[in-house]
Every structure is written in structure tokens, then in C-alpha cells.
Motif scaffolding. Structure first.
Motif, short mmCIF file in Angstrom:
data_model
loop_
_atom_site.label_atom_id
_atom_site.label_comp_id
_atom_site.label_asym_id
_atom_site.label_seq_id
_atom_site.Cartn_x
_atom_site.Cartn_y
_atom_site.Cartn_z
N GLY A 136 0.81 -1.21 0.00
CA GLY A 136 0.00 0.00 0.00
C GLY A 136 0.84 1.26 0.00
O GLY A 136 2.08 1.21 0.13
N LEU A 157 -3.95 3.66 0.44
CA LEU A 157 -4.62 2.72 -0.47
C LEU A 157 -3.79 1.46 -0.57
O LEU A 157 -2.60 1.50 -0.87
N PRO A 159 -3.80 -1.76 -2.82
CA PRO A 159 -4.43 -2.32 -4.02
C PRO A 159 -4.63 -3.82 -3.88
O PRO A 159 -4.07 -4.47 -3.01
N LYS A 163 -9.88 -3.38 -3.25
CA LYS A 163 -9.07 -2.29 -2.72
C LYS A 163 -9.41 -2.03 -1.26
O LYS A 163 -10.57 -2.10 -0.86
N TRP A 165 -9.01 1.01 1.53
CA TRP A 165 -8.67 2.37 1.86
C TRP A 165 -8.56 2.45 3.37
O TRP A 165 -9.46 2.02 4.09
N SER A 185 -13.42 -2.06 -0.73
CA SER A 185 -14.33 -1.88 -1.86
C SER A 185 -15.07 -3.17 -2.15
O SER A 185 -14.50 -4.26 -2.07
#
Length: 315
Positions: A136, A157, A159, A163, A165, A185
Motif C-alpha cells: 500500500g 490505499l 491495491p 481495494k 482504503w 471496496s
């Protein structure tokens, strides 16, 4: 097996969500969460999925929202070409005014230091290092943050297929306090109606349920009960229908363990339907482990598709 992987150096640890709210607003020190699906306040405190409590801190409050929208309510600056600029929609999930708007599974926790004088910037550096080791990176910071005072609000973030956050904040809090918000997400859960299930069974002979289990667990989660209630409604409206409930896993882990896990999950679904008034003679739980993949187990996307539960029409 089902569930997300962890990193050997991570401050993450497992968690689960409960609750039964449909729409509510949850306010942290700096974050407004509009909950679209179930929200749970965890008795005794619980870390976000994967995180551990930092050394020298205790959990004051924690909360999980199965699906919601998180608004940081303040303007953020994004790192673009080694310069800090006001965030815009072109740079990520931000409003025109530079306010982050993040959607998905939301896990929030508030920590309190055991001793006075704890350094917010030192704690931030620790999170920055660990998240960097997980692949991240720091992507945004609150406009007007103050590293000298330790009053911070940063957005990372991580990935991946989903994802993550990570919002770290000590801004607006008393000394020795910090909040951590992790937004994973996710797509809006798609619950197949009884009519849609019947149509798939009539045309294809099977239907895939949109439900998930916690890693290595067989307990039916509260957020998946609406999907199973549609199966119940289908069976009530079709009294001659008999179903095989087939559990499947990916190829991670041992063959015997995966077979046992998939059987346990199929059994759990059948037990839920039986408690809902469906006769046991109309249901046949089966666990196939990783024997019947429908996608490539060499990719995370493929493994995710292989972790599934199918309803198969019986003669």
C-alpha cells in the motif's frame, strides 16, 4: 478456502460483522458513515479485518458496516507527481471539493493510549511502514494537517482484487487517541429473489447463491440471511421442489479440510432452511471441496468464483 489473505508483517487480524440495521448514520470523530446494510457495534471492541491493536493502546469503540458510504467531511490533498494538490474526481473517489467518498465494507475502531504523551506521528510512521510492506501507499492527507503537533488525518490505499482504503486520524481527538477506518471496496450485494432462483433452476438446473462465509467458518452470517430467506420462499411456493445444497471451495489448503469445510457450510444452510419451516427430506447438503472448480485457481479472481454455494434441482 474462503476469506482474505493476511500479510506476515501486518497489524491485521480477523473479524466478523453482525447487526440488523438497514439504513443508519454513524459518526466517528472525523468520518460520517451512511450505512446501507447491517451495522454492528462490537461489545468489548474488535479490530478491523486484519488489524491488531497497536502496542500501548486499548480499543475504546469499534463498529462494522457491511456496506456503506464513508465521507471524511473535510478537504483532502492528493499526492500527484511528488506534489500535494487538492483532490479531484480524476485522482480517485473524491468530490469536486476534494472530500473522499468511499464505498464498501466499513470497519471503524477508536484506540486510547495507556499512558499520556503518546506520539501520534510515531504511531503514524508505524502504520505507514506496515502498509507499505503490504504493497500500500499514502495517497492523500487532510488539508491543514499538522505533523509537528501530531494532529493528523491520512488516507492510504492498499491495491488488490478488493481495494482497501485506510484512514488514519488523530485530528480533533484528545491526546493519546486515534481512529482507524478501513473501507474495503465491494459490489452492492445482489440478492436473487425467489422468482429469479426458480427461473435459473428451470432453465439451467442450478443456481448460485450470492453468500459468503468468514474464513474457515461455517456459521451463516446475518447479512446472508435475506438470500436464504428467498430460498425458503421459493421452496414454500414450489412444494414439490427438492434441492441439493452444494458447497465448493478453492484449492487453497488440504483436500480433506476443504471437503469438510464445504460440507459444513452446506449443512449450515440446510439447518437454517429447516429452522425456517422447510422439511429436511426436501434438502440434501453436499460438500465437494475443490473438486469442481468453475474458474482458474491460479488467480484470486478465479479462487473467489470457486468459493461458492449452488442449489441443484433434484428429480
Amino acid at each position: 478456502m474462503a476469506g482474505s489473505a493476511t500479510h506476515k508483517n501486518a497489524i491485521w487480524s480477523g473479524g466478523k460483522s453482525m447487526g440488523n440495521a438497514w439504513l443508519r448514520r454513524v459518526r466517528g470523530a472525523g468520518v460520517l458513515v451512511v450505512a446501507i446494510l447491517a451495522t454492528a457495534v462490537h461489545a468489548g471492541g474488535q479490530n478491523p479485518d486484519g488489524f491488531n491493536t497497536p502496542g500501548g493502546y486499548n480499543i475504546v469503540r469499534s463498529e462494522t458496516t457491511d456496506y456503506g458510504v464513508s465521507l471524511a467531511r473535510v478537504v483532502f490533498q492528493c499526492l500527484e507527481k511528488n506534489a500535494w494538490v487538492t483532490c479531484t474526481p480524476k485522482l480517485g473517489p473524491y468530490s469536486d471539493a476534494g472530500v473522499p467518498k468511499l464505498e464498501g465494507r466499513i470497519e471503524q475502531v477508536s484506540y486510547k493510549a495507556e499512558k499520556a504523551g503518546s506520539s501520534g506521528i510515531l504511531l503514524f510512521r508505524n502504520y505507514e511502514r506496515v502498509i507499505s510492506e503490504m504493497g500500500g501507499q499514502l495517497v492523500a492527507r487532510m488539508f491543514g494537517h499538522n505533523e509537528r503537533s501530531g494532529k493528523l488525518r491520512f488516507l492510504f490505499l492498499i491495491p488488490g482484487a478488493q481495494k482497501k482504503w485506510v484512514l488514519f486520524e488523530t485530528w480533533g481527538l484528545s491526546d493519546g487517541e486515534m481512529n482507524l477506518t478501513v473501507i474495503t471496496s465491494a459490489d452492492v450485494p445482489n440478492v436473487l429473489t425467489a422468482g429469479e432462483l426458480k427461473s435459473q433452476l428451470d432453465t439451467a438446473g442450478f443456481a448460485t447463491l450470492n453468500i459468503n462465509f468468514d474464513t474457515n467458518k461455517t456459521l451463516v452470517r446475518d447479512e446472508d440471511k435475506p438470500a436464504l430467506d428467498q430460498v425458503r420462499d421459493l421452496l414454500v411456493s414450489s412444494p414439490s421442489l427438492r434441492l441439493s445444497v452444494d458447497g465448493h471451495t478453492d484449492n487453497v489448503g488440504g483436500t480433506a479440510a476443504n471437503k469438510q469445510l464445504s460440507q459444513g457450510r452446506a449443512n449450515a444452510i440446510v439447518e437454517y432452511l429447516k429452522r425456517s419451516g422447510i422439511e429436511a427430506s426436501r434438502l440434501k447438503p453436499q460438500g465437494f471441496g475443490a473438486e469442481a472448480p468453475i474458474a482458474d485457481n491460479r488467480t484470486e479472481e478465479g479462487r473467489g468464483k470457486n468459493r461458492r454455494v449452488e442449489l441443484v434441482k433434484l428429480p
